[in-house]
Design an enzyme around this catalytic site. Structure first.
Site, PDB file in Angstrom:
ATOM      1  N   THR A   1      44.663  33.293  67.905  1.00 43.14           N
ATOM      2  CA  THR A   1      46.017  33.850  67.755  1.00 43.14           C
ATOM      3  C   THR A   1      47.086  32.751  67.683  1.00 43.14           C
ATOM      4  OG1 THR A   1      46.118  34.151  70.134  1.00 43.14           O
ATOM      5  CG2 THR A   1      45.557  36.084  68.822  1.00 43.14           C
TER       6      THR A   1
ATOM      7  N   TYR B   1      45.154  22.339  65.109  1.00 40.35           N
ATOM      8  CA  TYR B   1      44.080  23.336  65.280  1.00 40.35           C
ATOM      9  C   TYR B   1      44.450  24.621  64.537  1.00 40.35           C
ATOM     10  CZ  TYR B   1      41.411  26.724  68.247  1.00 40.35           C
ATOM     11  OH  TYR B   1      40.611  27.724  68.756  1.00 40.35           O
TER      12      TYR B   1
ATOM     13  N   LYS C   1      42.611  26.611  61.393  1.00 41.32           N
ATOM     14  CA  LYS C   1      42.218  28.027  61.456  1.00 41.32           C
ATOM     15  C   LYS C   1      42.850  28.826  60.307  1.00 41.32           C
ATOM     16  CE  LYS C   1      39.677  27.972  65.208  1.00 41.32           C
ATOM     17  NZ  LYS C   1      38.219  28.152  65.093  1.00 41.32           N
TER      18      LYS C   1
ATOM     19  N   THR D   1      42.401  36.482  71.013  1.00 43.20           N
ATOM     20  CA  THR D   1      43.340  35.975  72.007  1.00 43.20           C
ATOM     21  C   THR D   1      42.613  34.969  72.908  1.00 43.20           C
ATOM     22  OG1 THR D   1      44.883  36.686  73.696  1.00 43.20           O
ATOM     23  CG2 THR D   1      42.781  37.837  73.656  1.00 43.20           C
TER      24      THR D   1
ATOM     25  N   ARG E   1      50.205  34.993  78.827  1.00 41.86           N
ATOM     26  CA  ARG E   1      48.979  34.929  78.037  1.00 41.86           C
ATOM     27  C   ARG E   1      48.178  36.210  78.225  1.00 41.86           C
ATOM     28  NH1 ARG E   1      51.388  31.281  76.307  1.00 41.86           N
ATOM     29  NH2 ARG E   1      50.755  29.114  75.949  1.00 41.86           N
TER      30      ARG E   1
HETATM   31  N1  LIG Z   1      37.888  29.901  74.112  1.00 43.60           N
HETATM   32  C1  LIG Z   1      38.972  30.536  73.723  1.00 43.60           C
HETATM   33  O1  LIG Z   1      39.833  30.904  74.548  1.00 43.60           O
HETATM   34  C2  LIG Z   1      39.185  30.836  72.272  1.00 43.60           C
HETATM   35  C3  LIG Z   1      38.277  30.490  71.288  1.00 43.60           C
HETATM   36  N2  LIG Z   1      38.532  30.796  69.979  1.00 43.60           N
HETATM   37  C4  LIG Z   1      37.593  30.449  68.916  1.00 43.60           C
HETATM   38  O2  LIG Z   1      36.317  31.039  69.191  1.00 43.60           O
HETATM   39  C5  LIG Z   1      35.270  30.200  68.702  1.00 43.60           C
HETATM   40  C6  LIG Z   1      34.308  29.886  69.815  1.00 43.60           C
HETATM   41  O3  LIG Z   1      34.992  29.189  70.843  1.00 43.60           O
HETATM   42  P1  LIG Z   1      34.318  28.875  72.250  1.00 43.60           P
HETATM   43  O4  LIG Z   1      33.061  29.636  72.365  1.00 43.60           O
HETATM   44  O5  LIG Z   1      35.386  29.010  73.260  1.00 43.60           O
HETATM   45  O6  LIG Z   1      33.983  27.321  72.099  1.00 43.60           O
HETATM   46  P2  LIG Z   1      32.976  26.429  72.941  1.00 43.60           P
HETATM   47  O7  LIG Z   1      33.577  25.070  73.021  1.00 43.60           O
HETATM   48  O8  LIG Z   1      32.566  27.112  74.192  1.00 43.60           O
HETATM   49  O9  LIG Z   1      31.700  26.367  71.993  1.00 43.60           O
HETATM   50  C7  LIG Z   1      31.782  25.734  70.756  1.00 43.60           C
HETATM   51  C8  LIG Z   1      30.401  25.606  70.180  1.00 43.60           C
HETATM   52  O10 LIG Z   1      30.518  24.906  68.949  1.00 43.60           O
HETATM   53  C9  LIG Z   1      29.482  23.954  68.852  1.00 43.60           C
HETATM   54  N3  LIG Z   1      29.973  22.825  68.064  1.00 43.60           N
HETATM   55  C10 LIG Z   1      31.142  22.151  68.201  1.00 43.60           C
HETATM   56  N4  LIG Z   1      31.230  21.179  67.285  1.00 43.60           N
HETATM   57  C11 LIG Z   1      30.096  21.240  66.550  1.00 43.60           C
HETATM   58  C12 LIG Z   1      29.585  20.495  65.449  1.00 43.60           C
HETATM   59  N5  LIG Z   1      30.276  19.479  64.903  1.00 43.60           N
HETATM   60  N6  LIG Z   1      28.376  20.821  64.978  1.00 43.60           N
HETATM   61  C13 LIG Z   1      27.651  21.823  65.514  1.00 43.60           C
HETATM   62  N7  LIG Z   1      28.071  22.583  66.532  1.00 43.60           N
HETATM   63  C14 LIG Z   1      29.279  22.280  67.042  1.00 43.60           C
HETATM   64  C15 LIG Z   1      29.126  23.552  70.257  1.00 43.60           C
HETATM   65  O11 LIG Z   1      27.757  23.192  70.248  1.00 43.60           O
HETATM   66  P3  LIG Z   1      26.932  22.540  71.490  1.00 43.60           P
HETATM   67  O12 LIG Z   1      26.989  23.548  72.596  1.00 43.60           O
HETATM   68  O13 LIG Z   1      25.556  22.345  70.989  1.00 43.60           O
HETATM   69  O14 LIG Z   1      27.687  21.297  71.826  1.00 43.60           O
HETATM   70  C16 LIG Z   1      29.407  24.843  71.027  1.00 43.60           C
HETATM   71  O15 LIG Z   1      28.238  25.629  71.116  1.00 43.60           O
HETATM   72  C17 LIG Z   1      35.964  28.978  68.110  1.00 43.60           C
HETATM   73  O16 LIG Z   1      36.142  29.163  66.733  1.00 43.60           O
HETATM   74  C18 LIG Z   1      37.309  28.964  68.792  1.00 43.60           C
HETATM   75  O17 LIG Z   1      38.263  28.306  68.006  1.00 43.60           O
HETATM   76  C19 LIG Z   1      39.670  31.446  69.618  1.00 43.60           C
HETATM   77  C20 LIG Z   1      40.591  31.809  70.538  1.00 43.60           C
HETATM   78  C21 LIG Z   1      40.418  31.551  71.936  1.00 43.60           C
HETATM   79  C1  LIG Z   2      43.159  29.816  73.241  1.00 40.12           C
HETATM   80  C2  LIG Z   2      44.297  28.895  72.899  1.00 40.12           C
HETATM   81  O1  LIG Z   2      44.374  27.845  73.861  1.00 40.12           O
HETATM   82  C3  LIG Z   2      45.355  26.846  73.643  1.00 40.12           C
HETATM   83  O2  LIG Z   2      46.633  27.355  73.867  1.00 40.12           O
HETATM   84  P1  LIG Z   2      47.182  27.837  75.255  1.00 40.12           P
HETATM   85  O3  LIG Z   2      47.107  29.314  75.335  1.00 40.12           O
HETATM   86  O4  LIG Z   2      48.527  27.262  75.441  1.00 40.12           O
HETATM   87  O5  LIG Z   2      46.092  27.210  76.232  1.00 40.12           O
HETATM   88  P2  LIG Z   2      45.795  26.955  77.753  1.00 40.12           P
HETATM   89  O6  LIG Z   2      44.835  27.968  78.220  1.00 40.12           O
HETATM   90  O7  LIG Z   2      45.368  25.542  77.882  1.00 40.12           O
HETATM   91  O8  LIG Z   2      47.198  27.084  78.524  1.00 40.12           O
HETATM   92  C4  LIG Z   2      47.853  28.299  78.720  1.00 40.12           C
HETATM   93  C5  LIG Z   2      49.058  28.098  79.612  1.00 40.12           C
HETATM   94  O9  LIG Z   2      48.572  27.828  80.943  1.00 40.12           O
HETATM   95  C6  LIG Z   2      49.244  26.696  81.476  1.00 40.12           C
HETATM   96  N1  LIG Z   2      48.400  26.059  82.511  1.00 40.12           N
HETATM   97  C7  LIG Z   2      48.695  26.049  83.830  1.00 40.12           C
HETATM   98  N2  LIG Z   2      47.794  25.337  84.509  1.00 40.12           N
HETATM   99  C8  LIG Z   2      46.864  24.935  83.590  1.00 40.12           C
HETATM  100  C9  LIG Z   2      45.685  24.171  83.712  1.00 40.12           C
HETATM  101  O10 LIG Z   2      45.296  23.710  84.788  1.00 40.12           O
HETATM  102  N3  LIG Z   2      44.976  23.975  82.575  1.00 40.12           N
HETATM  103  C10 LIG Z   2      45.375  24.485  81.358  1.00 40.12           C
HETATM  104  N4  LIG Z   2      44.611  24.266  80.273  1.00 40.12           N
HETATM  105  N5  LIG Z   2      46.536  25.182  81.218  1.00 40.12           N
HETATM  106  C11 LIG Z   2      47.257  25.409  82.332  1.00 40.12           C
HETATM  107  C12 LIG Z   2      49.518  25.844  80.249  1.00 40.12           C
HETATM  108  O11 LIG Z   2      50.519  24.874  80.503  1.00 40.12           O
HETATM  109  C13 LIG Z   2      49.945  26.915  79.241  1.00 40.12           C
HETATM  110  O12 LIG Z   2      51.292  27.275  79.465  1.00 40.12           O
HETATM  111  C14 LIG Z   2      45.420  26.367  72.226  1.00 40.12           C
HETATM  112  O13 LIG Z   2      45.731  25.007  72.278  1.00 40.12           O
HETATM  113  C15 LIG Z   2      44.311  26.850  71.423  1.00 40.12           C
HETATM  114  O14 LIG Z   2      43.091  26.262  71.820  1.00 40.12           O
HETATM  115  C16 LIG Z   2      44.136  28.316  71.544  1.00 40.12           C
HETATM  116  O15 LIG Z   2      43.893  28.997  70.597  1.00 40.12           O
END
Ligand SMILES: NC(=O)C1=CN([C@@H]2O[C@H](COP(=O)(O)OP(=O)(O)OC[C@H]3O[C@@H](n4cnc5c(N)ncnc54)[C@H](OP(=O)(O)O)[C@@H]3O)[C@@H](O)[C@H]2O)C=CC1
Ligand SMILES: C[C@H]1O[C@H](OP(=O)(O)OP(=O)(O)OC[C@H]2O[C@@H](n3cnc4c(=O)[nH]c(N)nc43)[C@H](O)[C@@H]2O)[C@@H](O)[C@@H](O)C1=O
Length: 360
Positions: A109, A137, A141, A165, A239
């Site tokens: 998002t 990033y 996307k 989200t 958030r």
């Molecule tokens: N987490 C969140 O809050 C959010 C995530 N997303 C999106 O959701 C998707 C999944 O995210 P999430 O599960 O959190 O991410 P993670 O970091 O938990 O997992 C990412 C995965 O991608 C693999 N990976 C990364 N780089 C490479 C590469 N160069 N080649 C092969 N594999 C690779 C890693 O493999 P390995 O384990 O083998 O290292 C890992 O399994 C992403 O597209 C992210 O942008 C969107 C919004 C929010």
């Molecule tokens: C999923 C989303 O995640 C990222 O965006 P974000 O929502 O800003 O991510 P965040 O989870 O790191 O922070 C949310 C809020 O929380 C506050 N905050 C407080 N204390 C901690 C803290 O200890 N760690 C972190 N990380 N944040 C903290 C922080 O300052 C911010 O105000 C994207 O870059 C992008 O990757 C994306 O798509």
């Protein structure tokens, strides 16, 4: 998708990929292929082409990406734009070349403008400037969404883009520097509680250090002591959080039941039919969320209650707030037939229990 369909889950060890894998296995899909990052670097064009040539998957869940919290996105700006664009270019293009029947691309998002009206509808994409902390990033996307849209229109592929989200759940990243807010606060607040109860062996084990002085010095760098925990920013940003297994369920639901055409435009048939006329609104993707948000202060207080820490929360305004609000409008997803199940408080209890279990 029939149960024998060959399905490639890219990123199957990550937060979302592992939940998608479990969901598919639970539903009886028995021909799933995976590769770790070490086995197949998705930024490598030739290796990805060979992999698709050999395996010829029929369906692809693209959940591999370079992912991190606000500070990681802000600091490693080049890595975030380069790796994400390379991964998605390679996987989306090879999916076209090898006639993948359907692909699901995961965006975020953060693609929406920094000051988008709330809640954010899909059509707000590209209507204003982005939030600076995660602009590289977000641009990667957006390129992924447009790549799926363009391949669908030019080549008739069936590629769906979803914009989740903020997510949390099992296999999340708990690294204090690079993780997202929810796992970071769980780890910080849990560590502070252990310090306050003088459970030093557990702190040493969790941090994998040799003695308590080293552990305390490391935690102090992140504002964690027996009396207080630092929360980044003002605590005022809001958030929205979705449990990763709900996210996986939404992804599988869409792959099983919906096509690009459903996402794209029952309202814009000219796009799906390939007419050259540019539509007024280009709906190319679907939001995935709960439609409910909380402030970071409320989140930190809820985690503090669940963990049972009695000390203080200290807000460090030297750290970035990022976008003040990014609540998704999930009416389109709800209309397509899916709604989340796990509410935030229950999800935090679940992930805290998971965190305790893996640290036993
Ligand atoms: N987490 C969140 O809050 C959010 C995530 N997303 C999106 O959701 C998707 C999944 O995210 P999430 O599960 O959190 O991410 P993670 O970091 O938990 O997992 C990412 C995965 O991608 C693999 N990976 C990364 N780089 C490479 C590469 N160069 N080649 C092969 N594999 C690779 C890693 O493999 P390995 O384990 O083998 O290292 C890992 O399994 C992403 O597209 C992210 O942008 C969107 C919004 C929010
Ligand atoms: C999923 C989303 O995640 C990222 O965006 P974000 O929502 O800003 O991510 P965040 O989870 O790191 O922070 C949310 C809020 O929380 C506050 N905050 C407080 N204390 C901690 C803290 O200890 N760690 C972190 N990380 N944040 C903290 C922080 O300052 C911010 O105000 C994207 O870059 C992008 O990757 C994306 O798509």
């Amino acid at each position: 998708m029939d149960k024998q369909a060959k399905i490639y889950v890219a990123g199957h060890r990550g937060l979302v990929g592992s939940a998608i894998l479990n969901n598919l296995q639970g539903k009886g899909y028995n021909n799933i292929i995976t590769r770790t990052h070490k086995e197949l670097d998705l930024t490598n064009q030739l290796d990805v082409a060979s992999f698709f040539e050999e395996e010829k998957p029929e369906y692809v869940f693209l959940a591999a990406a370079k992912v991190g919290g606000i500070v990681a996105n802000n600091v490693y700006r080049a890595d975030f734009i380069y790796e994400n664009m390379m991964i998605q270019n390679n996987v989306i293009h090879q999916s076209y070349v090898h006639q993948v029947k359907k692909l699901l691309f995961l965006g975020s998002t953060c693609i929406y403008p920094k000051n988008a009206p709330q809640p954010m509808k899909e059509e707000y994409l590209l209507t204003d400037t982005l939030e600076y902390t995660n602009e590289p990033y977000a641009i990667a996307k957006i390129a992924g969404i447009k790549m799926c849209e363009s391949y669908n229109l030019q080549y008739g592929t069936n590629f769906i883009s979803v914009m989740p989200t903020n997510l949390y759940g099992p296999n999340d990243n708990f690294d204090l520097e690079k993780s997202h807010v929810l796992p970071a606060l769980i780890r910080k607040i849990h560590s502070a509680k252990l310090l306050s109860e003088t459970k030093f062996d557990e702190v040493i084990k969790d941090l994998n250090v040799s003695n308590i002085e080293e552990a305390k010095a490391y935690l102090a760098k992140f504002g964690v002591s027996e009396n207080s925990v630092e929360v980044w920013g003002s605590g005022k940003p809001k958030r929205e959080f979705l449990w990763s297994e709900d996210m996986a369920d939404a992804c599988v639901f869409l792959m099983e039941n919906r096509d690009f055409g459903d996402v794209m435009a029952s309202r814009h048939p000219e796009l799906v039919s390939g007419s050259l006329k540019q539509p007024e609104i280009r709906n190319t993707h679907i939001n995935i969320g709960t439609g409910v948000d909380v402030s970071i202060k409320e989140l930190a207080e809820t985690i503090k209650d669940i963990v049972g820490f009695k000390g203080n929360l200290v807000f460090n305004t030297e750290k970035p707030d990022g976008t003040m609000r990014k609540l998704t409008d999930v009416s389109k997803l709800n209309r397509l037939g899916w709604k989340h199940k796990v509410e935030l408080k229950k999800g935090i209890e679940q992930i805290y229990n998971w965190y305790l279990e893996i640290n036993e």
